[in-house]
Design an enzyme around this catalytic site. Structure first.
Site, PDB file in Angstrom:
ATOM      1  N   GLY A   1       1.814  14.020   6.514  1.00 24.13           N
ATOM      2  CA  GLY A   1       0.386  14.132   6.793  1.00 24.13           C
ATOM      3  C   GLY A   1       0.101  15.193   7.832  1.00 24.13           C
ATOM      4  O   GLY A   1       1.021  15.756   8.446  1.00 24.13           O
TER       5      GLY A   1
ATOM      6  N   ALA B   1       3.933  10.406   2.533  1.00 21.39           N
ATOM      7  CA  ALA B   1       4.967  10.496   3.569  1.00 21.39           C
ATOM      8  C   ALA B   1       4.632  11.557   4.608  1.00 21.39           C
ATOM      9  O   ALA B   1       4.942  11.397   5.793  1.00 21.39           O
ATOM     10  CB  ALA B   1       6.314  10.808   2.920  1.00 21.39           C
TER      11      ALA B   1
ATOM     12  N   ASP C   1      -4.050  12.032  10.050  1.00 23.95           N
ATOM     13  CA  ASP C   1      -3.904  11.114  11.170  1.00 23.95           C
ATOM     14  C   ASP C   1      -4.740  11.588  12.352  1.00 23.95           C
ATOM     15  O   ASP C   1      -4.598  12.721  12.814  1.00 23.95           O
ATOM     16  CB  ASP C   1      -2.435  11.041  11.599  1.00 23.95           C
ATOM     17  CG  ASP C   1      -2.267  10.266  12.900  1.00 23.95           C
ATOM     18  OD1 ASP C   1      -2.276   9.024  12.854  1.00 23.95           O
ATOM     19  OD2 ASP C   1      -2.153  10.902  13.972  1.00 23.95           O
TER      20      ASP C   1
ATOM     21  N   VAL D   1       0.848  -1.196   0.000  1.00 20.97           N
ATOM     22  CA  VAL D   1       0.000   0.000   0.000  1.00 20.97           C
ATOM     23  C   VAL D   1       0.884   1.247   0.000  1.00 20.97           C
ATOM     24  O   VAL D   1       1.858   1.333   0.750  1.00 20.97           O
ATOM     25  CB  VAL D   1      -0.944  -0.003   1.216  1.00 20.97           C
ATOM     26  CG1 VAL D   1      -1.631   1.358   1.387  1.00 20.97           C
ATOM     27  CG2 VAL D   1      -1.987  -1.106   1.065  1.00 20.97           C
TER      28      VAL D   1
ATOM     29  N   LYS E   1      -6.622   5.390  15.294  1.00 24.88           N
ATOM     30  CA  LYS E   1      -6.045   4.506  16.301  1.00 24.88           C
ATOM     31  C   LYS E   1      -7.129   3.983  17.243  1.00 24.88           C
ATOM     32  O   LYS E   1      -8.051   4.718  17.609  1.00 24.88           O
ATOM     33  CB  LYS E   1      -4.982   5.255  17.128  1.00 24.88           C
ATOM     34  CG  LYS E   1      -3.939   5.979  16.294  1.00 24.88           C
ATOM     35  CD  LYS E   1      -2.996   6.808  17.157  1.00 24.88           C
ATOM     36  CE  LYS E   1      -2.165   7.747  16.315  1.00 24.88           C
ATOM     37  NZ  LYS E   1      -2.945   8.857  15.734  1.00 24.88           N
TER      38      LYS E   1
ATOM     39  N   GLY F   1      -1.433  15.901  11.467  1.00 25.73           N
ATOM     40  CA  GLY F   1      -1.857  15.319  12.722  1.00 25.73           C
ATOM     41  C   GLY F   1      -2.865  16.216  13.408  1.00 25.73           C
ATOM     42  O   GLY F   1      -2.822  17.443  13.252  1.00 25.73           O
TER      43      GLY F   1
END
Length: 293
Positions: free
Chosen positions: A15, A13, A42, A9, A72, A17
């Site tokens: 992103g 690199a 994220d 996948v 998460k 947060g």
């Protein structure tokens, strides 16, 4: 710029947060990031802003397939059945049918049998096509060894505290041995302001060595640090809700650090952790309940 995970996948690199981003500011921050060019967002169940991240992605006008969504599972949802249900909670808040990357937020060594069961649930979600990749966060080498001994799929990502003052070379080396991508949280040292973890800390943003590198390239300290991560093969997820800062953090693809500059930044490591120690149980925090909706 993309990085290829160990299951093939492709993941952006760099992103955005959203740790500590207030829900009322998160949607606008995500929209600003996606307008700037970010394609990785994220978040986490424990951040309390997954719904607003989903709103920002939809508000961007981009097709779902263009945005890589990472979230998460929190410790209170560890366990096989609980974690499968936690996927449902996260997907519902984000408003998607599939997550690009789903990771365990903490190793929680005081209840590691539940951590293993949670990861086995991630493996099942991957097999079902409900996630495209799975991983972990804050896992030290001994946590990884215990996990790998009891599971079948090597994590695609290990997201850890990593900035010039705390590089965790042993964790990076363990990740590399196993083919796990290291992803940096607090990539520009913002965790030096983490509430409740010490007051006598140096701000990496004010380090003269980093300032000197920035001056040589006409770049800010944050841009230098993010470039340092990417050139060394890591993913980085800087957090900001300021549109100008979000844009600045993305403007790192038009310069390159020299080997000497990379080495100078590497030499700043103090070995001092600024966030919570993953080996220390935080029962009250771990017990935080993630709402259904």
């Amino acid at each position: 710029m993309h990085l290829t995970l160990n299951n093939g996948v492709a993941m952006p690199a760099l992103g955005l947060g959203v740790f500590q981003s207030p829900p009322e500011q998160t949607t606008a921050a995500v929209e600003a990031a996606l307008a700037t060019g970010y394609r990785l967002i994220d978040t986490a169940a424990a951040y309390g802003n997954e719904r607003e991240v989903g709103d920002g992605i939809r508000g961007s006008g981009l097709d779902r397939s263009e945005v890589f969504i990472e979230t998460k599972i929190w410790v209170s949802d560890y366990g096989y059945d609980q974690t499968r249900h936690a996927w449902k909670k996260a997907a519902g808040k984000l408003g998607v049918d599939q997550l690009d990357l789903l990771i365990l937020h903490q190793p929680a060594p005081d209840r590691f049998e539940k951590t293993i069961a949670a990861y086995q649930a991630l493996e099942a979600l991957l097999a079902d096509g409900r996630v495209r990749a799975i991983g972990v966060s804050n896992f030290m080498p001994h946590h990884l060894d215990k996990l790998l001994a009891s599971t079948d799929i090597v994590p695609a990502v290990n997201q850890i505290e990593l900035h010039p003052y705390f590089t965790q070379r042993d964790v990076q080396a363990a990740d590399a041995r196993h083919g796990i991508l290291t992803q940096a949280w607090s990539p520009i040292g913002g965790i030096t302001f983490y509430p409740g973890w010490g007051e006598e800390r140096r701000n990496v943003m004010e380090d003269p060595a980093i300032a000197a590198v920035g001056h040589a390239h006409g770049k800010s300290p944050a841009q230098v640090m993010l470039r340092w991560h990417l050139q060394q093969g890591r993913s980085a997820i800087p957090k900001s809700t300021n549109p100008a800062r979000i844009a600045e953090n993305f403007d790192i693809f038009d310069f390159e650090l020299t080997p000497d500059e990379l080495a100078a930044i590497d030499a700043l490591d103090t070995g001092v952790r600024n966030g919570p120690d993953p080996d220390v149980a935080r029962e009250e925090r771990f017990a935080m309940v993630i709402p259904e909706a």
